[in-house]
Design a protein around this motif. Structure first.
Motif, mmCIF file in Angstrom:
data_model
loop_
_atom_site.group_PDB
_atom_site.id
_atom_site.type_symbol
_atom_site.label_atom_id
_atom_site.label_comp_id
_atom_site.label_asym_id
_atom_site.label_seq_id
_atom_site.Cartn_x
_atom_site.Cartn_y
_atom_site.Cartn_z
ATOM 1 N N GLY A 1 41.134 -3.715 13.938
ATOM 2 C CA GLY A 1 41.529 -4.538 15.087
ATOM 3 C C GLY A 1 40.958 -3.980 16.385
ATOM 4 O O GLY A 1 40.454 -4.730 17.237
ATOM 5 N N ILE A 2 41.031 -2.658 16.546
ATOM 6 C CA ILE A 2 40.469 -2.027 17.741
ATOM 7 C C ILE A 2 38.954 -2.193 17.760
ATOM 8 O O ILE A 2 38.352 -2.449 18.814
ATOM 9 C CB ILE A 2 40.854 -0.533 17.792
ATOM 10 C CG1 ILE A 2 42.370 -0.379 17.899
ATOM 11 C CG2 ILE A 2 40.173 0.164 18.967
ATOM 12 C CD1 ILE A 2 42.855 1.050 17.813
ATOM 13 N N GLY A 3 38.332 -2.067 16.596
ATOM 14 C CA GLY A 3 36.887 -2.261 16.505
ATOM 15 C C GLY A 3 36.485 -3.671 16.905
ATOM 16 O O GLY A 3 35.465 -3.864 17.590
ATOM 17 N N PHE A 4 37.284 -4.666 16.497
ATOM 18 C CA PHE A 4 36.999 -6.062 16.883
ATOM 19 C C PHE A 4 37.109 -6.235 18.390
ATOM 20 O O PHE A 4 36.264 -6.908 19.011
ATOM 21 C CB PHE A 4 37.971 -7.003 16.170
ATOM 22 C CG PHE A 4 37.861 -8.436 16.610
ATOM 23 C CD1 PHE A 4 36.794 -9.219 16.194
ATOM 24 C CD2 PHE A 4 38.819 -8.992 17.443
ATOM 25 C CE1 PHE A 4 36.685 -10.546 16.603
ATOM 26 C CE2 PHE A 4 38.716 -10.314 17.856
ATOM 27 C CZ PHE A 4 37.642 -11.091 17.429
ATOM 28 N N LEU A 5 38.136 -5.627 19.003
ATOM 29 C CA LEU A 5 38.287 -5.712 20.453
ATOM 30 C C LEU A 5 37.133 -5.014 21.169
ATOM 31 O O LEU A 5 36.672 -5.490 22.215
ATOM 32 C CB LEU A 5 39.622 -5.091 20.875
ATOM 33 C CG LEU A 5 40.897 -5.822 20.415
ATOM 34 C CD1 LEU A 5 42.141 -5.053 20.850
ATOM 35 C CD2 LEU A 5 40.940 -7.241 20.962
ATOM 36 N N CYS A 6 36.667 -3.899 20.614
ATOM 37 C CA CYS A 6 35.518 -3.212 21.205
ATOM 38 C C CYS A 6 34.254 -4.053 21.084
ATOM 39 O O CYS A 6 33.387 -4.026 21.974
ATOM 40 C CB CYS A 6 35.298 -1.858 20.525
ATOM 41 S SG CYS A 6 36.542 -0.614 20.933
ATOM 42 N N TYR A 7 34.150 -4.823 19.991
ATOM 43 C CA TYR A 7 33.006 -5.732 19.827
ATOM 44 C C TYR A 7 33.044 -6.839 20.874
ATOM 45 O O TYR A 7 32.004 -7.241 21.416
ATOM 46 C CB TYR A 7 33.038 -6.321 18.419
ATOM 47 C CG TYR A 7 32.044 -7.433 18.202
ATOM 48 C CD1 TYR A 7 30.684 -7.158 18.027
ATOM 49 C CD2 TYR A 7 32.465 -8.764 18.175
ATOM 50 C CE1 TYR A 7 29.768 -8.188 17.833
ATOM 51 C CE2 TYR A 7 31.564 -9.795 17.984
ATOM 52 C CZ TYR A 7 30.211 -9.506 17.818
ATOM 53 O OH TYR A 7 29.322 -10.525 17.638
#
Length: 487
Positions: free
Chosen positions: A226-232
């Motif tokens: 989820g954090i990776g998606f937000l960083c994307y």
């Protein structure tokens, strides 16, 4: 008649429970009072945090925000209780209380009850801990995540009951800590170091325990994705969490800041806080604890402390403002030093009750001096030290004291201070109007902040109704009130 033993007395049998409860209540009261009275205002860093909370939106782009859990908690307080000095600081106060309870349980599992109580007494009266506990900034998150991570790891390593629950707690804590800049580095470093020590490595990869990590790892990876998606969605979030761009490579300036923060005896202000962060007696105990823990570095406890300490120091060299990241290890070392001091004294006189009693009195006097000195130093410094007082804005409380939520007026404020009033308008004072430029003529009642008083036009002459002042003798004219009718 049977003679009553001391151990039969109710108060004696429950002395530690009473002591722990009193410490918790004492800290809750201390951190709440410090939020409202010392310093009793908002630093620019706190105002900037409010600005981020104001612009929080429930979308993939809107949630791509560093320190997201803190901002969501602050927003919840705003919606439930409106905007005030207390609700702005409430998330930090709540998280610091949870952190102090976690530190208590951590010390309780590592030390004797007497050492735990004395160490907590010193901790809750330390100016640095009180300051971070009431400051609505990212600092409290470093203490919060550090305390929970060490507690859950300890419960797992010591085979405490409900181990599966502690594994899930560790996974959730680790995952949400990744919303805070630089904690990815600490977590990754600790994971690598854990594989180097046989005791934690056994609980991580042994065949007996592999199955118990499936659910925690699933939770951890889900939140990380989820954090990776937000960083994307937001590269700014990725750069903020990594924090490379915020590091300082001016070694001379960094070492000077660290010297002022930890070692310099004379008080000064570094990053809105008064330094040194701990008094001389506490630093001596920490030094003693450092030596004793190094002598027993093979133990899982000492290995964990030293690992976090080394990782934190390496980060502080390039980012000296991250003092909170090392606070919990320092307090643990203080407890180790205090335990060592008591053990050394009692070891000198194992059979002499008078000498042991004298040692207890001397150590108690040392603790009393440290607790009283730390408390008075904190209160007096943040209320009367000019260099520190000037860093905190108390205008929100003054405005709310002199107005009501139903009042309708315009408010002329600067760009730097506007976030707190925008939050006030959004959640409490719905009828006010926030402006950045003074109108040519006074229309409805106009409040002009101290920062913008020099921008008002000459046409306002004769429309001054009143001046709202603070308790300070310099810059005490906080708001100028203008009305359309001459008084």
């Amino acid at each position: 008649m049977k003679k009553q033993k001391v151990t039969d007395i109710f108060l004696y049998r429950w002395r530690y429970a009473f002591g722990y409860t009193l410490l918790v209540l004492l800290y809750i009261g201390a951190v709440t009072v410090s939020a409202l009275r010392a310093p009793g205002g908002l630093s620019q860093a706190e105002i900037d945090m409010v600005n981020t909370t104001n612009h929080l939106k429930f979308s993939s782009e809107g949630l791509a925000t560093a320190n997201l859990p803190f901002h969501l908690l602050q927003l919840a307080f705003f919606k439930l209780f409106g905007v005030s000095l207390l609700t702005i600081k409430a998330p930090a106060v709540l998280l610091s209380i949870i952190s102090s309870i976690a530190i208590f349980f951590l010390l309780k599992r590592w030390f004797k009850p007497s050492t735990t109580i004395l160490s907590l007494l010193i901790m809750i009266s330390t100016g640095q801990f009180l300051f971070i506990g009431q400051s609505a900034t990212v600092g409290v998150l470093y203490i919060f995540y550090t305390a929970l991570t060490l507690l859950f790891a300890t419960l797992i390593l010591q085979k405490a009951p409900k181990a599966s629950l502690w594994r899930i707690g560790l996974a959730i804590t680790t995952a949400f800590s990744l919303f805070t800049p630089y904690l990815w580095y600490i977590n990754l470093g600790l994971l690598i170091i854990a594989f180097l020590h046989p005791h934690p490595r056994y609980f991580l990869i042994s065949r007996k325990h592999r199955g118990s990590w499936i659910l925690p790892l699933t939770i951890l990876l889900t939140i990380i994705l989820g954090i990776g998606f937000l960083c994307y969605k937001s590269h700014a979030l990725f750069h903020s969490l990594i924090g490379i761009n915020n590091l300082s490579f001016d070694m001379f300036a960094n070492l000077k800041t660290l010297y002022y923060t930890y070692l310099r005896i004379f008080p000064s202000v570094v990053g809105n806080q008064i330094t040194p962060i701990m008094d001389f007696n506490a630093m001596i105990l920490i030094g003693l604890g450092l030596v004793r823990s190094f002598q027993k570095i093979a133990s899982a406890r000492s290995f964990m402390i030293w690992s976090w300490l080394v990782l934190a120091i390496a980060l502080l060299i390039f980012q000296p403002s991250l003092t909170p990241i090392i606070i919990v290890p320092l307090f643990i070392l203080l407890a180790v030093g205090l335990e060592s001091l008591m053990a050394m004294w009692y070891g000198l006189f194992p059979r002499n009750p008078y000498a042991r009693g004298t040692g207890l009195v001397l150590i108690s006097l040392l603790i009393i001096v440290m607790v009283a000195g730390g408390s008075f130093r904190y209160i007096d410094s943040y209320r009367y030290f000019p260099e520190a007082v000037s860093h905190f804005n108390k205008d929100l409380s003054l405005l709310q004291k002199n107005t009501a939520p139903t009042d309708s007026f315009s408010l002329l404020v600067s760009k730097e201070e506007s976030p707190i009033y925008e939050a006030l308008q959004k959640h409490s004072y719905h009828k006010i109007s926030i402006i950045r430029t003074a109108p040519e003529k006074v229309g409805q009642t106009l409040y002009v902040s101290h920062a913008t008083k020099n921008t008002i036009p000459k046409t306002y002459s004769g429309h001054l109704s009143s001046i709202i002042v603070s308790e300070h003798n310099q810059g005490g004219d906080r708001f100028y009130v203008y009305t359309s009718d001459k008084k």
